[in-house]
Design an enzyme around this catalytic site. Structure first.
Site, PDB file in Angstrom:
ATOM      1  N   HIS A  37     -27.247  -5.028 -51.154  1.00  0.00           N
ATOM      2  CA  HIS A  37     -25.660  -5.524 -50.967  1.00  0.00           C
ATOM      3  C   HIS A  37     -25.847  -7.044 -51.385  1.00  0.00           C
ATOM      4  O   HIS A  37     -26.743  -7.511 -50.899  1.00  0.00           O
ATOM      5  CB  HIS A  37     -25.223  -4.959 -49.731  1.00  0.00           C
ATOM      6  CG  HIS A  37     -23.661  -5.368 -49.247  1.00  0.00           C
ATOM      7  ND1 HIS A  37     -23.528  -6.741 -48.992  1.00  0.00           N
ATOM      8  CD2 HIS A  37     -22.727  -4.745 -49.459  1.00  0.00           C
ATOM      9  CE1 HIS A  37     -22.208  -6.927 -48.766  1.00  0.00           C
ATOM     10  NE2 HIS A  37     -21.700  -5.805 -49.095  1.00  0.00           N
ATOM     11  N   LYS A  83     -19.134  -0.304 -39.073  1.00  0.00           N
ATOM     12  CA  LYS A  83     -19.323   0.577 -40.095  1.00  0.00           C
ATOM     13  C   LYS A  83     -20.138   1.799 -39.025  1.00  0.00           C
ATOM     14  O   LYS A  83     -20.470   2.528 -39.419  1.00  0.00           O
ATOM     15  CB  LYS A  83     -20.668   0.237 -40.744  1.00  0.00           C
ATOM     16  CG  LYS A  83     -20.131  -0.811 -41.808  1.00  0.00           C
ATOM     17  CD  LYS A  83     -21.042  -1.189 -42.926  1.00  0.00           C
ATOM     18  CE  LYS A  83     -20.582  -2.487 -43.773  1.00  0.00           C
ATOM     19  NZ  LYS A  83     -19.748  -1.875 -44.901  1.00  0.00           N
ATOM     20  N   CYS A 117     -20.012  -4.078 -54.151  1.00  0.00           N
ATOM     21  CA  CYS A 117     -20.921  -5.377 -53.731  1.00  0.00           C
ATOM     22  C   CYS A 117     -22.400  -4.879 -54.218  1.00  0.00           C
ATOM     23  O   CYS A 117     -23.142  -5.840 -53.632  1.00  0.00           O
ATOM     24  CB  CYS A 117     -20.805  -5.564 -52.384  1.00  0.00           C
ATOM     25  SG  CYS A 117     -19.017  -5.929 -51.954  1.00  0.00           S
TER      26      CYS A 117
HETATM   27  C1  LIG Z   1     -25.926  -2.419 -47.280  1.00  0.00           C
HETATM   28  C2  LIG Z   1     -25.056  -3.209 -46.518  1.00  0.00           C
HETATM   29  N1  LIG Z   1     -25.105  -4.645 -46.239  1.00  0.00           N
HETATM   30  C3  LIG Z   1     -24.399  -5.560 -45.752  1.00  0.00           C
HETATM   31  C4  LIG Z   1     -22.883  -5.338 -45.752  1.00  0.00           C
HETATM   32  C5  LIG Z   1     -21.902  -6.298 -45.331  1.00  0.00           C
HETATM   33  O1  LIG Z   1     -21.499  -5.841 -44.130  1.00  0.00           O
HETATM   34  P1  LIG Z   1     -20.157  -6.736 -43.519  1.00  0.00           P
HETATM   35  O2  LIG Z   1     -19.094  -6.680 -44.582  1.00  0.00           O
HETATM   36  O3  LIG Z   1     -19.685  -6.041 -42.377  1.00  0.00           O
HETATM   37  O4  LIG Z   1     -20.624  -8.131 -43.259  1.00  0.00           O
HETATM   38  C6  LIG Z   1     -22.436  -4.098 -46.150  1.00  0.00           C
HETATM   39  C7  LIG Z   1     -21.029  -3.766 -46.421  1.00  0.00           C
HETATM   40  O5  LIG Z   1     -20.459  -2.984 -46.906  1.00  0.00           O
HETATM   41  C8  LIG Z   1     -23.508  -3.044 -46.610  1.00  0.00           C
HETATM   42  O6  LIG Z   1     -22.999  -1.771 -47.315  1.00  0.00           O
END
Ligand SMILES: Cc1ncc(COP(=O)(O)O)c(C=O)c1O
Length: 399
Positions: free
Chosen positions: A113, A216, A353
């Site tokens: 991500h 999540k 993302c």
């Molecule tokens: C694998 C992963 N890491 C990090 C994030 C970032 O999470 P947040 O937007 O809650 O900070 C996401 C969000 O989709 C994710 O899927």
């Protein structure tokens, strides 16, 4: 099991397949947050009256709940943040920025991500470190052998998701950490997609840092956790000064409080943190073993049905997990999502993302179904019926 009492929105016939972006919120989580706002809406760690003491206790009980959920050694290792993104940034800028030097290497993958890529690129520019990719297998999954081959004498950090958000494979964090620690390499784990899906045990896996987002896994938005080993968290220099972090505030003599408070400047998202505890309780009651098996089986079911359709291209059909990445032939991913919305089906489309995964898939945008325990086979059947329809192509072409 019927979940409509906890998730009343499901009564509308909504098919919610975007759990990787954020899950639905159970009523009991919202009730718990409302209870705070209605019955003891005071600040935590700042008052000597009953309501404030109650808010402080509820907040600290939530910290203990998170500690137990991931089996950390102590509450000092649990820092509340606004989400995984902030947790990753806190570890990268607060710890690694001060501990890496020019030519040091950080290993990530192209399936990470953005929150596990962008800060590292920034450190590459600022410090002259090298960000390298551990090659993925042909099915875009992680392999320990590829990790072994990627490690050099300069490797100082391996920073990876436990479960990736598009391909959805689960990485063996315990084995990865074992290998890395043998060579003095630190391990940062992005657990945004694994928390609430599989068991996390930071003592067993021995990871150095780990990031979680509450939203999540049934919790509210704006709450996250950075886990770190106490000695590493103690070294974090994250330059966020403010209330809670210091013992007294003479400009020349700043004495920081103990962990975790020195990293939690300002009023926390108290209601959200208390709500997160209720979310953890709910996940524990449903059972992580059950959630993992149920969602993996449901994915298999959906893949089996989708693979019978001529117009569907699947990208991760053989990967065990709870996400299905696909496209409809000749239809732009976003058009598919807009089309499915007419059937009250929510899916994610785009690059999710994952800014580098497109290099591997050879296509930038995909449609993603991400499942959770309240999804059903009947919902999957409805998705398959909606996709098995020439209208989807006609509509995307504007016919
Ligand atoms: C694998 C992963 N890491 C990090 C994030 C970032 O999470 P947040 O937007 O809650 O900070 C996401 C969000 O989709 C994710 O899927």
């Amino acid at each position: 099991m019927d979940y409509v009492n906890e998730f009343p929105i499901l009564k509308t016939g909504l098919i919610y397949f975007d759990n990787g972006a954020t899950t639905l919120k159970p009523k009991r989580v919202l009730d718990k947050m409302n209870d705070y706002y209605l019955n003891y809406p005071s600040n935590a760690h700042r008052g000597d009256y009953t309501l404030s003491l109650k808010a402080s206790k509820e907040l600290e009980d939530s910290r203990t709940c998170v500690k137990d959920f991931i089996n950390a050694k102590s509450n000092k290792e649990i820092v509340f943040t606004s989400g995984s993104t902030e947790s990753m940034n806190m570890a990268i800028y607060g710890y690694f920025y001060h501990n890496l030097n020019k030519y040091d290497e950080v290993l990530i993958t192209k399936a990470e991500h953005a929150s596990n890529i962008v800060p590292w690129f920034d450190l590459e520019n600022k410090l002259g470190i090298k960000v390298k990719y551990i090659p993925l297998n042909d099915d875009y999954t992680f392999s320990i052998d590829n990790l072994k081959e990627s490690i050099t004498n300069n490797t100082k950090v391996v920073s990876i998701a436990e479960i990736t958000n598009v391909i959805g494979d689960t990485r063996d964090i315990k084995e990865i950490t074992r290998l890395c620690h043998e060579k003095g390499i630190k391990v940062l784990v992005d657990a945004a997609q694994s928390a609430g899906h599989i068991k996390i045990d930071v003592q067993d896996t021995d990871v150095d840092f780990l990031a979680i987002s509450a939203h999540k896994m049934l919790g509210p938005t704006g709450v996250g956790v950075l886990y770190g080993k106490e000695e590493l968290l103690n070294e974090i220099d994250y330059k966020k000064g403010g209330g809670t972090t210091i013992s007294f505030d003479s400009p020349k003599e700043i004495e920081y409080k103990e962990l975790p408070y020195k990293l939690e400047a300002g009023t926390q998202n108290i209601a959200g943190i208390i709500g997160f505890r209720e979310a953890i309780n709910y996940v524990n009651e449903i059972g992580l073993d059950y959630i993992e098996k149920y969602t993996h089986d449901l994915k298999k079911y959906l893949v089996e049905k989708l693979s019978k359709l001529d117009n569907i291209i699947l990208y991760n059909e053989n990967v065990s997990g709870s996400t299905v990445a696909f496209n409809v032939k000749d239809v732009f991913a976003q058009d598919t999502a807009i089309y499915l919305d007419k059937f009250n089906i929510c899916v994610r489309s785009g690059d999710h993302c994952d800014k580098k995964l497109g290099d591997e898939l050879k296509i930038k945008n995909t449609v993603r179904v991400s499942l959770y325990f309240y999804n059903t086979k009947e919902e999957c059947d409805k998705l398959v019926v909606a996709l098995n329809n020439d209208k989807i192509l006609e509509e995307s072409l504007g016919v």
